[in-house]
Design a protein around this motif. Structure first.
Motif, short mmCIF file in Angstrom:
data_model
loop_
_atom_site.label_atom_id
_atom_site.label_comp_id
_atom_site.label_asym_id
_atom_site.label_seq_id
_atom_site.Cartn_x
_atom_site.Cartn_y
_atom_site.Cartn_z
N PRO A 13 0.64 -1.38 0.02
CA PRO A 13 0.09 -0.05 0.22
C PRO A 13 0.87 0.94 0.19
O PRO A 13 0.37 2.52 -0.55
N ARG A 14 2.44 1.73 0.44
CA ARG A 14 2.51 2.03 0.22
C ARG A 14 4.16 2.11 -0.56
O ARG A 14 4.59 3.58 -0.59
N CYS A 15 3.66 1.32 -1.07
CA CYS A 15 5.16 1.25 -2.18
C CYS A 15 5.07 2.17 -3.75
O CYS A 15 4.07 1.69 -4.78
N PRO A 16 6.12 2.85 -3.94
CA PRO A 16 5.84 3.12 -5.47
C PRO A 16 5.90 2.55 -6.16
O PRO A 16 5.88 3.13 -7.79
N LYS A 17 7.11 1.35 -6.35
CA LYS A 17 6.52 0.86 -7.44
C LYS A 17 6.04 -0.68 -7.51
O LYS A 17 5.89 -1.65 -8.29
N ALA A 18 5.45 -0.72 -7.00
CA ALA A 18 4.11 -2.60 -6.33
C ALA A 18 3.18 -2.28 -8.25
O ALA A 18 2.79 -1.12 -8.70
N ILE A 19 2.59 -2.98 -8.46
CA ILE A 19 2.24 -4.01 -9.46
C ILE A 19 1.11 -4.73 -8.96
O ILE A 19 1.17 -5.34 -7.72
N ASP A 20 0.41 -5.24 -9.67
CA ASP A 20 -0.96 -6.15 -9.41
C ASP A 20 -0.04 -6.87 -8.24
O ASP A 20 -1.23 -7.41 -7.64
N GLU A 55 21.97 -12.33 -5.74
CA GLU A 55 23.26 -12.74 -5.98
C GLU A 55 23.58 -12.97 -4.57
O GLU A 55 22.82 -13.08 -3.54
N SER A 56 25.13 -13.34 -4.46
CA SER A 56 25.63 -13.91 -3.51
C SER A 56 25.38 -12.96 -1.69
O SER A 56 26.43 -11.54 -1.58
N GLY A 57 24.83 -13.46 -1.22
CA GLY A 57 24.66 -12.64 0.42
C GLY A 57 24.19 -12.17 -0.20
O GLY A 57 23.01 -11.51 0.99
N HIS A 58 22.67 -11.60 -0.82
CA HIS A 58 21.85 -10.29 -0.83
C HIS A 58 20.95 -11.27 -0.99
O HIS A 58 20.55 -11.93 -2.70
N SER A 59 19.59 -10.77 -0.47
CA SER A 59 18.89 -11.52 -0.90
C SER A 59 17.57 -10.26 -0.37
O SER A 59 16.96 -9.41 0.68
N VAL A 60 16.89 -10.41 -0.47
CA VAL A 60 15.45 -9.49 -1.19
C VAL A 60 14.06 -9.81 -1.01
O VAL A 60 13.33 -11.08 -1.98
N TYR A 61 12.75 -9.88 0.07
CA TYR A 61 11.67 -10.30 -0.19
C TYR A 61 10.57 -9.19 -1.26
O TYR A 61 10.14 -7.80 -1.09
N CYS A 62 10.41 -9.09 -2.80
CA CYS A 62 10.04 -8.38 -3.07
C CYS A 62 9.54 -8.76 -4.44
O CYS A 62 10.36 -10.00 -5.27
N HIS A 63 8.41 -8.96 -5.48
CA HIS A 63 8.31 -9.38 -7.17
C HIS A 63 8.93 -8.98 -7.44
O HIS A 63 8.58 -9.64 -8.72
#
Length: 318
Positions: A288-295, A308-316
């Motif tokens: 609800p607050r994300c400027p890059k949100a998609i459907d 990438e090595s050691g870099h994780s993200v929770y994002c579509h």
């Protein structure tokens, strides 16, 4: 020697909340909602996020002050719940946010620092007294201060006492919950440098919780970004600050003041308040607050994936 001293897998913690005039309506706040990460021996893992995101609840879970509803918490490859209370005290200690309320005002400093040693009977009275004096010297205080009471010290000195108490039992891990947020800026730097020196001397691991990203960058080897009970992103400090992937991480970094009045950043307008944690949004909690949100962000929960090595993200988006 094991590489990972602490490992969390899908840790969850909820609290019941009463609402309504007669408090008949029951709801649940998911303070920690499926958190997983590891702490490597000798490293500092920074944990950042807005107030109310679950950082302090997670700290209480790590130190055994609270028990998780579900998930696995391993310390030295053994479930934390299987360690005895006395063993936990020798493995994990905590430095609290407020140095004024974390020390018993009725006890002398020597008694506060030595409490764990006396309970666990780690030596004679003479040996414990000597150990307290050594600890006071290690945190930059005088040995004779052991006979004083907490109200006779400044905030920075009290936090040094709290650090001395935390290292008295030679723990492997110290959870620092906003340990410098109540201190003046000049004193903050002194306490941070003290923590770093003690870490080298005792081979300690830290989980360092803060909302101040500039402080976290100074002390942390890796940083985890938390929002509404979830880990949004985790990476090495340099990678996270140079190349933030999650939109929430980018917004947090853009909010850090620049110490140069001639430089300006582009303002990113987002709703100021987090959604109600009693009824969090579906899909990604930040959508609800994300400027890059998609459907898909509002209908499906993403996974914490390693880009990438050691870099994780929770994002579509990744």
């Amino acid at each position: 020697m094991e590489k990972n001293i602490l490992k969390l897998k899908d840790i969850k913690k909820s609290y019941p909340v009463s609402s309504g005039i007669l408090s008949l309506s029951k709801a649940t706040v998911k303070a920690v909602n499926g958190v997983s990460f590891e702490v490597i021996r000798g490293e500092t893992l920074g944990l950042v996020g807005e107030s109310g995101c679950g950082k302090s609840t997670l700290a209480r879970l790590l130190t055994g002050l609270e028990s998780p509803d579900s998930g696995t918490l391993l310390f030295r490859d053994k479930e934390y719940k299987d360690w005895s209370t006395s063993q936990r005290g020798t493995m994990i200690q905590m430095v609290f946010q407020d140095p004024y309320s974390s020390l018993n005002p009725r006890q002398r400093i020597g008694s506060i620092i030595s409490e764990g040693m006396r309970i666990n009977k780690t030596g004679s009275t003479k040996e414990i007294t000597k150990r307290v004096e050594e600890l006071l010297i290690q945190v930059g205080l005088r040995p004779e201060y052991s006979k004083r009471y907490p109200h006779e010290f400044s905030g920075g000195q009290r936090q040094r006492v709290a650090i001395a108490r935390a290292i008295a039992m030679n723990p492997d891990l110290i959870v620092c919950d906003e340990p410098v947020s109540a201190l003046d800026v000049s004193v903050q730097a002194q306490v941070l440098n003290l923590l770093k020196n003690i870490q080298k001397e005792f081979s300690l691991s830290y989980v360092f919780i803060s909302h101040d990203l500039s402080v976290v960058s100074h002390i942390s080897d890796r940083v985890a970004v938390m929002y509404l009970g979830k880990i949004m992103e985790i990476a090495k400090t340099e990678d996270l600050y140079k190349n933030p992937l999650h939109p929430y991480t980018r917004i947090l970094l853009d909010a850090v003041p620049i110490p140069d009045p001639t430089l300006q950043r582009e303002n990113i307008n987002i709703p100021e308040d987090m959604p109600n944690p009693i009824s969090p949004p579906s899909g990604c909690p930040f959508n609800p607050r994300c400027p890059k949100a998609i459907d898909i962000c509002s209908s499906s929960k993403p996974e914490l994936v390693e880009t990438e090595s050691g870099h994780s993200v929770y994002c579509h988006l990744y």
